[in-house]
Each structure stands twice: as structure tokens, then as C-alpha cells.
Design an enzyme around this catalytic site. Structure first.
Site: not given
Ligand code: NAP
Ligand code: MG
Length: 489
Positions: A194, A268, A302, A399
Site C-alpha cells: 500500500k 522503519e 526520516c 520530528e
Molecule cells: P504515516 O502517516 O505513518 O504513513 C505511512 C503509511 O502508513 C502511509 O501509507 C499511510 O497511509 C499508512 N497509514 C496511516 N495510518 C495507518 C494505520 N492506522 N494503519 C496502517 N497504515 C496506516 O507517515 P507519513 O506521514 O506518510 O511519512 C512520514 C513519516 O515516515 C515520518 O515520521 C518519517 O520519519 C517516516 N519515515 C521513516 C523512514 C525510515 O526508513 N525509518 C523512511 C521514510 C519515512 P496514508 O498515506 O494514506 O495516510
């Protein structure tokens, strides 16, 4: 001087924005995208669609299907029924498909780069030179491992885990899909992936490419939707493994939902990396590293070097150089090949960044931002630096995920290590010094999954990546990245 709104990236045709009909033809973007299940694009049972827009100018790009529980169930069933055939294939045959996917990404790199930039807002030079080539490199690298797993883990019997649910964020859409899909299928698993709601397009283009590569139906399924779709996938009883990249907040929800279930999980999550500069560092090079560390991909990274620690005696010199360099950064249209800082991915993310800038002002922090003008339409944020930040400031702890750098100073190594480690996160760090011994000393004492020395934000499929503490667990990339997709006896 702003370079906003100049279109200096010319491909075969002189196209501009993707909402112009002729430009859509050139990049082969459909009006509407369906779900990719069992090797076919099929309509969603909800009959609901959401818009993907270009954050650089807020124009419509495409309608995207929103998968519900029924669709997720079909996708998981398709992955489950494809398992036996995929695992029966000789490993070298599986590798051929993955090599084919890698080559097709290279062949279509230009189209993928353009769509990635239109959909997500990142500068075209980054999509073109970093995201898309690295995505292909991940498929090449793991294709190479597919028939050598017994050599990767000598003395162990290795087996695929089964059906893998993969959820990815919006900051590196195609690259994160490659990080997830390549090792999973190389190990003989099947996948339901997804993508993030705001950046589904390159994952859907990847689905088309997977069809062209002739991958057996059901080995990779791509289901689009919002957070609820992700939650349906996580809660499906027939998945055997979850690989999630995203926020710590959602990571915690996922961990709760797998409690008591036999589902192997890798997370991650977020980060708040320290980038540490000593007085013996090559200063000009370090300033470039600081700029790249925080402003690459608008700071939507991230592992971004979002906390800068400067050794006290060089604070003035480094800050002067940083101010000068900030003014030279070109902020604006991501499709301009000279743009350094593109659009913020969404209005929601821009609001989050603005919230932190407001908090900084309320906390009385001093700062400076670039004097460049930014486009009126679209989501943009000037690169910003706050100085004299205390360890307890929310800007030093939380963050922000945007082009905002917080600066602290230090006098001793012990002091900087204590400050650097004093956040809930532990994903990455950077050290700038002329002394190898200092770099080694710090890299072993910093609680961070990756420590870069005299460089920052360098990625390679051969090196593992992952965090400590609230940055998650499990590793992606390298040999360790295979481990996450195998059962071992
Ligand atoms: P997010 O809100 O956690 O969303 C990540 C993914 O999870 C999206 O596909 C999102 O869908 C989905 N999602 C949202 N709520 C969910 C739930 N309750 N159950 C399952 N899936 C769900 O994060 P983001 O805002 O997209 O990305 C930014 C974050 O990712 C930052 O905190 C960043 O540090 C982290 N990140 C970490 C890494 C690493 O390798 N450690 C790499 C890149 C990013 P929707 O988009 O449709 O809401
Ligand atoms: Mg978009």
C-alpha cells in the site's frame, strides 16, 4: 533570485504541467487508476476514488481507487494463492523476473522521474539522479541474491515467510516500494503493497511495469487508499509479515495490532538525526553536508540531519557560511532542473511545518530564513535555520519533517554525545572531522542505526538501514535486509 516558474527541463517535447492534456500523453498518465490485484487492474468494491494532486501548483493529476476491506481480502487471497507457484520456481528463474523489473525501471527512468516529481513535489534533479536510479539498483541487488540465499546464511536452512503486507510513506515513493518489494520477492514471498495516499502514482506505474515484466499474477499486488486501507491490511488474518515505513505514531498502532499474532514485523519509523561538526573538520565540505543533510527532499527525510551540533569555537564561521549558502538555494518549481528545494508534499505537511515555526517563535528562538520569494500557488516553505536552541526545546526533540534546521553548540565529545543521544529517536547521525579515530569513537557511541562520517544522506542497496529506540526495528538493505523476509532453522 528566484527561479520559480521557469521550465528549463526539456525532454523530447516541450511539455509543462501534467494537467495540460498534451503533457499527460507524453508521460502516459491515466485519468483514473484502479487496484492492481492478481496481475490485473480492477475496480474497487467501494467505487470510491480520491484525487492525487501536484503539490507544486495544486492541479489535479489523477483519480485513485480507494481499497476497502473486501479489496484487501482479495489482494491477500491473490498473494496467498500465488505463493506455491512462485516458490516452486527455481530461484534463478525468480531472479530473472526481478532483473527484468530493474532493467525496465532503467529504461523508463525519465517517465518515472517526471511522475515522481509531479506527484510528490521533489526536485526533478533528485528524482532523476537519486530516487529512480536507486530504485532500479535495489531490484538489481536483490535479484542477485535470489539464487544465493544459502550462501548468504551458511549452515542455515532458509524459507520464505509467506504473504507480506508492506506499507510505505510519501517521501520516497518508488524508492520505498523498491526497498520493500525487491528483497521480499527475491526471498520467495508474495506481496500486498500500500503506497501513501498523496503519492500513489509511481507505485501504480510500477504495477504496469510488473505486468510488462510478465511477473506471475498475484506475486505483487498494489492496493491504494488512505490510512484505513493500511489498517485493513495490517489486520488481515492471512498475512505472515508486516514491513512498515512511516511515522512512529502509526508504527505503535501497528505493533499493538500484531500483539499475540504470529506476524513477523519490521518498522522503519521517524528520526531526529544529529549532524556534528568539529573544529578540525573540512569546513566548506561540512557546510555542504549540513545543507544536503537537512534540505535534501525539502527535509522530508526520516534520517535528515535536522539537529546541527557545532563545536563552540567555530560557531560564528559555520553560521556565516550557512547563511550565505542558504541564500544560494533555489526554492520553487520542482520541474525546473535548477531547483534545490521543491514543494512540500501536502497542505497537511506544510501546516505541520508552520506549526513548528510558530512554536519556535513562541519559544523565543532566533532564526534566519532565505530571502527568496516562493510561488504563491502550491505548498512551499523557505529553508529556515534556528540557532541557540536548547535541548528541551520541542524543535530539538520532535520530528518536523521539513526544511527546518535547529542549531546547538558543544565544547566536549562527551557533551555532544549525551545531547545527540538525548531524543526518543535513533535512526542516523553524521560526524564531520579530520580525525579518523574521532569518527570511529563517535560512531560506536552514538545510538543511531547509520552514522555517516564526512558525508550525509548517502544510500546504497548493499548497506543496511534501520533504527534504534522509537525509530523502529529491523533492517532494510544489504544482507540484513534479506533476513527480514526469511524463516531460518
Ligand atoms: P504515516 O502517516 O505513518 O504513513 C505511512 C503509511 O502508513 C502511509 O501509507 C499511510 O497511509 C499508512 N497509514 C496511516 N495510518 C495507518 C494505520 N492506522 N494503519 C496502517 N497504515 C496506516 O507517515 P507519513 O506521514 O506518510 O511519512 C512520514 C513519516 O515516515 C515520518 O515520521 C518519517 O520519519 C517516516 N519515515 C521513516 C523512514 C525510515 O526508513 N525509518 C523512511 C521514510 C519515512 P496514508 O498515506 O494514506 O495516510
Ligand atoms: Mg500528489
Amino acid at each position: 533570485m528566484s527561479k520559480t516558474n521557469s521550465f528549463s527541463l526539456h525532454f523530447e517535447t516541450d511539455w509543462k504541467y501534467a494537467d495540460a492534456p498534451e503533457s499527460r500523453d507524453h508521460i502516459d498518465l491515466k485519468e483514473q487508476y484502479e487496484l492492481f490485484i492478481n496481475g490485473q487492474f480492477q475496480k474497487c468494491s467501494s467505487a470510491k476514488y480520491f484525487d492525487s494532486i501536484n503539490p507544486a501548483n495544486e492541479t489535479f493529476l489523477a483519480k485513485i481507487a480507494e481499497a476497502n476491506r473486501e479489496d484487501i481480502d482479495q489482494a491477500v487471497k491473490s498473494a496467498k494463492s500465488a505463493l506455491a507457484q512462485w516458490q516452486k520456481l527455481q530461484a534463478k528463474e525468480r531472479a530473472k523476473y526481478i532483473f527484468r523489473i530493474a532493467r525496465l525501471i532503467q529504461e523508463r527512468a525519465r517517465e518515472f522521474s517526471v511522475i515522481e516529481t509531479l506527484d510528490g513535489g521533489k526536485p526533478i534533479k533528485e528524482s532523476r539522479d537519486i530516487d529512480i536510479p536507486l530504485a532500479a539498483a535495489h531490484f538489481f541487488y536483490y535479484a542477485g541474491w535470489a539464487d544465493k540465499l544459502e550462501y548468504a546464511f551458511p549452515g542455515k536452512s532458509v524459507k520464505p515467510i509467506g504473504v507480506v503486507a508492506q506499507i510505505i510513506p510519501w517521501n520516497f515513493p518508488l524508492l520505498m516500494a523498491a526497498w520493500k518489494i525487491a528483497p521480499a520477492i527475491a526471498c520467495g514471498n508474495t506481496v500486498v503493497l500500500k503506497p501513501a495516499e498523496t503519492t500513489s502514482l509511481t507505485a501504480l506505474k510500477l504495477a504496469e511495469l510488473i505486468q510488462d515484466a510478465g511477473l506471475p499474477p498475484g506475486v505483487v499486488n498494489i492496493v491504494t487508499g488512505a490510512g484505513e486501507t493500511g489498517a485493513e491490511l495490517v489486520n488481515h488474518p492471512d498475512i505472515d509479515k508486516i514491513a512498515f515505513t512511516g511515522s512512529t505514531e502509526v508504527g505503535k498502532l501497528i505493533q499493538k495490532s500484531v500483539a499475540g499474532r504470529n506476524v513477523k514485523t519490521t518498522l522503519e519509523l521517524g528520526g531526529k538525526a544529529a549532524n556534528i561538526i568539529f573544529k578540525d573538520a573540512p569546513i566548506e565540505q561540512a557546510v555542504e553536508g549540513i545543507i544536503n543533510g537537512i534540505f535534501f527532499n525539502q527535509g522530508h527525510v526520516c534520517c535528515a540531519g535536522s539537529r546541527l551540533f557545532i563545536e563552540e569555537s567555530i560557531e560564528k564561521e559555520v553560521l556565516e557560511k550557512l547563511k550565505w549558502r542558504l541564500e544560494t538555494l533555489s526554492v520553487g518549481d520542482p520541474m525546473d532542473k535548477n531547483t534545490d528545494i521543491g514543494a512540500i508534499n501536502s497542505k497537511q505537511q506544510l501546516d505541520t511545518i508552520k506549526k513548528y515555526i510558530k512554536i519556535a517563535k513562541e519559544e523565543g528562538l532566533k532564526g534566519f530564513e532565505s530571502n527568496q520569494s516562493i510561488p504563491k500557488k502550491g505548498f512551499y516553505c523557505k529553508p529556515t535555520i534556528f540557532t541557540g536552541v536548547s535541548q528541551s526545546s520541542r524543535l530539538a526533540q520532535e520530528e518536523i519533517f521539513g526544511p527546518v534546521l535547529v542549531v546547538q553548540t558543544f565544547r566536549t565529545i562527551d557533551e555532544v554525545i549525551e545531547k545527540a543521544n538525548n531524543t526518543p529517536y535513533g535512526l542516523s547521525a553524521g560526524v564531520w572531522t579530520d580525525k579518523g579515530s574521532k569518527a570511529f569513537n563517535l560512531s560506536s557511541r552514538l545510538k543511531a542505526g547509520v552514522v555517516w562520517a564526512n558525508t550525509f544522506n548517502k544510500f546504497d542497496p548493499t548497506s543496511p538501514f534501520g533504527g534504534f529506540k522509537e525509530s523502529g526495528f529491523g533492517r532494510e538493505g544489504g544482507l540484513q535486509g534479506l533476513d527480514a523476509y526469511l524463516k531460518m532453522d
